[in-house]
Design a protein around this motif. Structure first.
Motif, PDB file in Angstrom:
ATOM      1  N   ARG A 189       0.885  -1.214  -0.192  1.00  0.00           N
ATOM      2  CA  ARG A 189       0.000   0.077   0.012  1.00  0.00           C
ATOM      3  C   ARG A 189       0.850   1.231  -0.069  1.00  0.00           C
ATOM      4  O   ARG A 189       0.468   2.295  -0.705  1.00  0.00           O
ATOM      5  N   LEU A 190       1.944   1.248   0.642  1.00  0.00           N
ATOM      6  CA  LEU A 190       2.627   2.229   1.071  1.00  0.00           C
ATOM      7  C   LEU A 190       3.423   2.914  -0.278  1.00  0.00           C
ATOM      8  O   LEU A 190       3.795   4.105  -0.677  1.00  0.00           O
ATOM      9  N   ASN A 191       3.695   1.928  -1.026  1.00  0.00           N
ATOM     10  CA  ASN A 191       4.129   2.384  -2.613  1.00  0.00           C
ATOM     11  C   ASN A 191       3.443   3.093  -3.373  1.00  0.00           C
ATOM     12  O   ASN A 191       3.709   4.136  -4.026  1.00  0.00           O
ATOM     13  N   SER A 192       2.097   3.118  -3.287  1.00  0.00           N
ATOM     14  CA  SER A 192       1.248   4.245  -3.826  1.00  0.00           C
ATOM     15  C   SER A 192       1.256   5.555  -3.179  1.00  0.00           C
ATOM     16  O   SER A 192       1.071   6.361  -3.846  1.00  0.00           O
ATOM     17  N   VAL A 193       1.517   5.472  -1.887  1.00  0.00           N
ATOM     18  CA  VAL A 193       1.423   6.947  -1.246  1.00  0.00           C
ATOM     19  C   VAL A 193       2.570   7.466  -1.718  1.00  0.00           C
ATOM     20  O   VAL A 193       2.621   8.819  -1.832  1.00  0.00           O
ATOM     21  N   PHE A 194       3.749   6.832  -1.788  1.00  0.00           N
ATOM     22  CA  PHE A 194       5.059   7.210  -2.152  1.00  0.00           C
ATOM     23  C   PHE A 194       4.977   8.010  -3.436  1.00  0.00           C
ATOM     24  O   PHE A 194       5.845   8.921  -3.760  1.00  0.00           O
ATOM     25  N   ALA A 195       4.126   7.483  -4.304  1.00  0.00           N
ATOM     26  CA  ALA A 195       4.055   8.203  -5.727  1.00  0.00           C
ATOM     27  C   ALA A 195       3.562   9.736  -5.640  1.00  0.00           C
ATOM     28  O   ALA A 195       4.103  10.521  -6.556  1.00  0.00           O
ATOM     29  N   PHE A 196       3.028  10.288  -4.637  1.00  0.00           N
ATOM     30  CA  PHE A 196       2.827  11.547  -4.343  1.00  0.00           C
ATOM     31  C   PHE A 196       3.765  12.564  -4.077  1.00  0.00           C
ATOM     32  O   PHE A 196       4.676  12.237  -3.300  1.00  0.00           O
ATOM     33  N   PRO A 197       3.795  13.750  -4.613  1.00  0.00           N
ATOM     34  CA  PRO A 197       4.933  14.520  -4.490  1.00  0.00           C
ATOM     35  C   PRO A 197       5.201  14.985  -3.031  1.00  0.00           C
ATOM     36  O   PRO A 197       6.515  15.312  -2.854  1.00  0.00           O
ATOM     37  N   MET A 198       4.151  15.079  -2.200  1.00  0.00           N
ATOM     38  CA  MET A 198       4.555  15.665  -1.039  1.00  0.00           C
ATOM     39  C   MET A 198       4.305  14.363   0.023  1.00  0.00           C
ATOM     40  O   MET A 198       3.722  14.767   1.304  1.00  0.00           O
ATOM     41  N   SER A 199       4.610  13.394  -0.234  1.00  0.00           N
ATOM     42  CA  SER A 199       4.574  12.368   0.670  1.00  0.00           C
ATOM     43  C   SER A 199       6.062  12.214   1.379  1.00  0.00           C
ATOM     44  O   SER A 199       6.944  13.128   1.067  1.00  0.00           O
ATOM     45  N   GLY A 200       6.251  11.183   2.254  1.00  0.00           N
ATOM     46  CA  GLY A 200       7.381  11.149   2.793  1.00  0.00           C
ATOM     47  C   GLY A 200       7.674  11.662   4.305  1.00  0.00           C
ATOM     48  O   GLY A 200       6.670  11.370   5.122  1.00  0.00           O
ATOM     49  N   ARG A 201       8.747  12.164   4.495  1.00  0.00           N
ATOM     50  CA  ARG A 201       8.840  12.849   6.163  1.00  0.00           C
ATOM     51  C   ARG A 201       8.599  14.141   5.975  1.00  0.00           C
ATOM     52  O   ARG A 201       8.778  15.019   5.040  1.00  0.00           O
ATOM     53  N   ALA A 202       8.209  14.758   7.241  1.00  0.00           N
ATOM     54  CA  ALA A 202       8.124  16.195   7.484  1.00  0.00           C
ATOM     55  C   ALA A 202       9.529  16.827   7.556  1.00  0.00           C
ATOM     56  O   ALA A 202      10.411  16.051   8.041  1.00  0.00           O
ATOM     57  N   PRO A 203       9.617  18.277   7.394  1.00  0.00           N
ATOM     58  CA  PRO A 203      10.880  18.935   7.575  1.00  0.00           C
ATOM     59  C   PRO A 203      11.340  18.990   9.062  1.00  0.00           C
ATOM     60  O   PRO A 203      10.537  18.851   9.847  1.00  0.00           O
ATOM     61  N   PHE A 204      12.652  18.602   9.128  1.00  0.00           N
ATOM     62  CA  PHE A 204      13.055  18.829  10.633  1.00  0.00           C
ATOM     63  C   PHE A 204      13.201  20.152  11.024  1.00  0.00           C
ATOM     64  O   PHE A 204      14.114  20.956  10.944  1.00  0.00           O
ATOM     65  N   THR A 205      12.284  20.498  11.841  1.00  0.00           N
ATOM     66  CA  THR A 205      12.504  21.529  12.855  1.00  0.00           C
ATOM     67  C   THR A 205      11.548  21.378  14.233  1.00  0.00           C
ATOM     68  O   THR A 205      10.461  20.489  14.307  1.00  0.00           O
ATOM     69  N   LEU A 206      11.865  21.810  15.475  1.00  0.00           N
ATOM     70  CA  LEU A 206      11.359  21.658  16.598  1.00  0.00           C
ATOM     71  C   LEU A 206      10.505  22.861  17.236  1.00  0.00           C
ATOM     72  O   LEU A 206      10.170  23.082  18.323  1.00  0.00           O
ATOM     73  N   SER A 207      10.521  24.001  16.093  1.00  0.00           N
ATOM     74  CA  SER A 207       9.793  25.054  16.474  1.00  0.00           C
ATOM     75  C   SER A 207       8.645  25.433  15.703  1.00  0.00           C
ATOM     76  O   SER A 207       8.838  25.283  14.463  1.00  0.00           O
ATOM     77  N   TRP A 208       7.419  25.807  16.250  1.00  0.00           N
ATOM     78  CA  TRP A 208       6.423  25.949  15.524  1.00  0.00           C
ATOM     79  C   TRP A 208       6.543  27.174  14.689  1.00  0.00           C
ATOM     80  O   TRP A 208       6.102  27.384  13.528  1.00  0.00           O
ATOM     81  N   GLU A 209       7.339  28.143  15.134  1.00  0.00           N
ATOM     82  CA  GLU A 209       7.441  29.201  14.522  1.00  0.00           C
ATOM     83  C   GLU A 209       8.386  29.031  13.237  1.00  0.00           C
ATOM     84  O   GLU A 209       7.994  29.663  12.071  1.00  0.00           O
ATOM     85  N   GLN A 210       9.443  28.142  13.101  1.00  0.00           N
ATOM     86  CA  GLN A 210      10.178  27.815  12.063  1.00  0.00           C
ATOM     87  C   GLN A 210       9.088  27.086  11.292  1.00  0.00           C
ATOM     88  O   GLN A 210       9.526  27.073   9.684  1.00  0.00           O
ATOM     89  N   PHE A 211       8.294  26.219  11.546  1.00  0.00           N
ATOM     90  CA  PHE A 211       7.474  25.349  10.999  1.00  0.00           C
ATOM     91  C   PHE A 211       6.486  26.368  10.076  1.00  0.00           C
ATOM     92  O   PHE A 211       6.199  26.133   8.765  1.00  0.00           O
ATOM     93  N   GLY A 212       6.056  27.335  10.688  1.00  0.00           N
ATOM     94  CA  GLY A 212       5.271  28.366  10.100  1.00  0.00           C
ATOM     95  C   GLY A 212       5.843  29.078   8.730  1.00  0.00           C
ATOM     96  O   GLY A 212       5.399  29.362   7.784  1.00  0.00           O
ATOM     97  N   GLU A 213       7.331  29.321   9.183  1.00  0.00           N
ATOM     98  CA  GLU A 213       8.001  29.981   7.910  1.00  0.00           C
ATOM     99  C   GLU A 213       8.241  28.929   6.861  1.00  0.00           C
ATOM    100  O   GLU A 213       8.180  29.236   5.771  1.00  0.00           O
ATOM    101  N   PHE A 214       8.364  27.577   7.222  1.00  0.00           N
ATOM    102  CA  PHE A 214       8.489  26.545   6.078  1.00  0.00           C
ATOM    103  C   PHE A 214       7.026  26.650   5.424  1.00  0.00           C
ATOM    104  O   PHE A 214       7.026  26.549   4.096  1.00  0.00           O
TER     105      PHE A 214
END
Length: 379
Positions: A189-214
């Protein structure tokens, strides 16, 4: 983006009670003559409106899918109670329509080109954007939400939880068959999910402020319009005050779905109360490899320890992890489910193995689906 249109804004992270749970299950609707997928979601939704139920029942991308979800639950006992209540109503409605409801991450032999996109604006937009991938997204997953005290704590929880993505994949794997073939993956199943461009892992940030910038940078490109457009393995859900883990295949039984949510809750309690390690960007150097191993080999996978680079047996790491977090599971009332998962891991048992062994005996995938439908009713 039009000149006068305003860019999307990342909504504030809402408060939620720490360690509360929410569980979503995407389920298959099948007919009862050849057990292929059946486009009956509209009829099911209409019948389900007659019941007063916790949580929600909603359509999914294609019309042979239906998604059920609990409300906000304090523990796995409540998760189990709510899922059983919804499941029992689903089965009654399915019987009236002479169809069945089935768990599992993929239907073993449905043909993607025969599926119908459910008539809802977002699904139509996704179909226009992603083409045939939208129909190939007739796959079925379990999502688990875990409540976090604040936004920064949610990001810390997310990146700690990422080390255990292979554990979640291997324990929930239930999608060995696609288009009538054994894929040799436990979780295809996950092979189908991986085909989508915004799949995978979240960017590494531990600050919501930095996540908001992303978030602001990605939405300025026009590629992303909301958090829903991220198909990450784990993503923050600011409107709920949770993180959402999305890598589980839908299990064949409600009990296993409940046990998996208890595993997540006990891990989260361990993280919050003992602060066992700090996640690092370097953790992700082995992330994709570990995820592939779990999808391909399930409980027989090799797991690379992110901190040390040591190669260990994933099943042994699951058993060790269960032992480490057992005191937290006991306090939360999740110990029985965790013990079941640890025992299955030690024995190399998951739903993918059950499906394969049944197919090896029966040599008929329709019979496999029929028996899986019986398991969903009873389990």
């Amino acid at each position: 983006m039009a000149e006068n249109s305003k860019p999307p804004v990342l909504e504030p992270f809402q408060q939620s009670a720490p360690l509360t749970l929410g569980v979503e299950l995407e389920l298959q609707l099948v007919n009862t003559h050849d057990y292929d997928l059946a486009p009956y979601s509209d009829e099911m939704l209409r019948l389900m409106k007659r019941y007063e139920l916790p949580g929600s029942v909603v359509p999914e991308m294609t019309s042979s899918m239906i998604e059920i979800s609990t409300g906000v639950c304090r523990d796995t006992a409540q998760v189990l109670q709510e899922l059983r209540q919804i499941r029992d109503a689903l089965v009654k409605c399915a019987d009236k329509l002479n169809i069945d409801v089935v768990g599992g991450g993929t239907h073993p032999y449905q043909q993607w080109h025969e599926q119908r996109i459910y008539d809802r604006p977002r699904f139509r937009q996704l179909s226009e954007l992603y083409g045939y991938l939208s129909k190939q997204f007739t796959i079925f997953g379990q999502h688990v939400h875990i409540g976090c005290p604040d936004a920064d704590a949610a990001l810390l929880m997310l990146h700690r939880m990422s080390r255990y993505i292979p554990h979640f994949i291997a324990l929930s794997a239930s999608s060995p068959f696609v288009q009538g073939q054994d894929t040799q993956f436990d979780s295809a199943r996950l092979n189908s999910v991986f085909a989508f461009p915004m799949s995978g892992r979240a960017p590494f940030t531990l600050s919501w402020e930095q996540f908001g910038e992303f978030f602001a940078k990605t939405t300025r490109t026009g590629v992303i319009k909301s958090m829903k457009d991220f198909y990450w393995d784990i993503r923050p859900k600011p409107e709920y005050g949770t993180i959402e883990i999305r890598v589980f295949d839908t299990p064949l039984t409600i009990e296993r779905a409940c046990a998996l949510s208890g595993f997540v809750q006990a891990l989260a309690s361990w993280f919050m109360n003992e602060q066992p390690f700090m996640p690092q960007e370097d953790d992700y150097m082995v992330y994709t490899y570990n995820r592939f191993q779990a999808c391909r080999f399930g409980l027989d996978a090799v797991y690379v320890e992110p901190a040390t680079g040591e190669h260990v047996s994933l099943r042994e790491h699951i058993v060790q992890t269960a032992d480490r977090i057992r005191p937290h599971a006991e306090k939360l009332g999740a110990a029985a489910g965790l013990a079941m998962l640890a025992e299955d891991a030690a024995g190399g048992r998951n739903d993918a193995r059950w499906l394969r062994e049944l197919q090896n005996r029966e040599r008929l995938l329709a019979e496999v689906v029929r028996r899986a439908a019986l398991r969903f009713r009873d389990g």
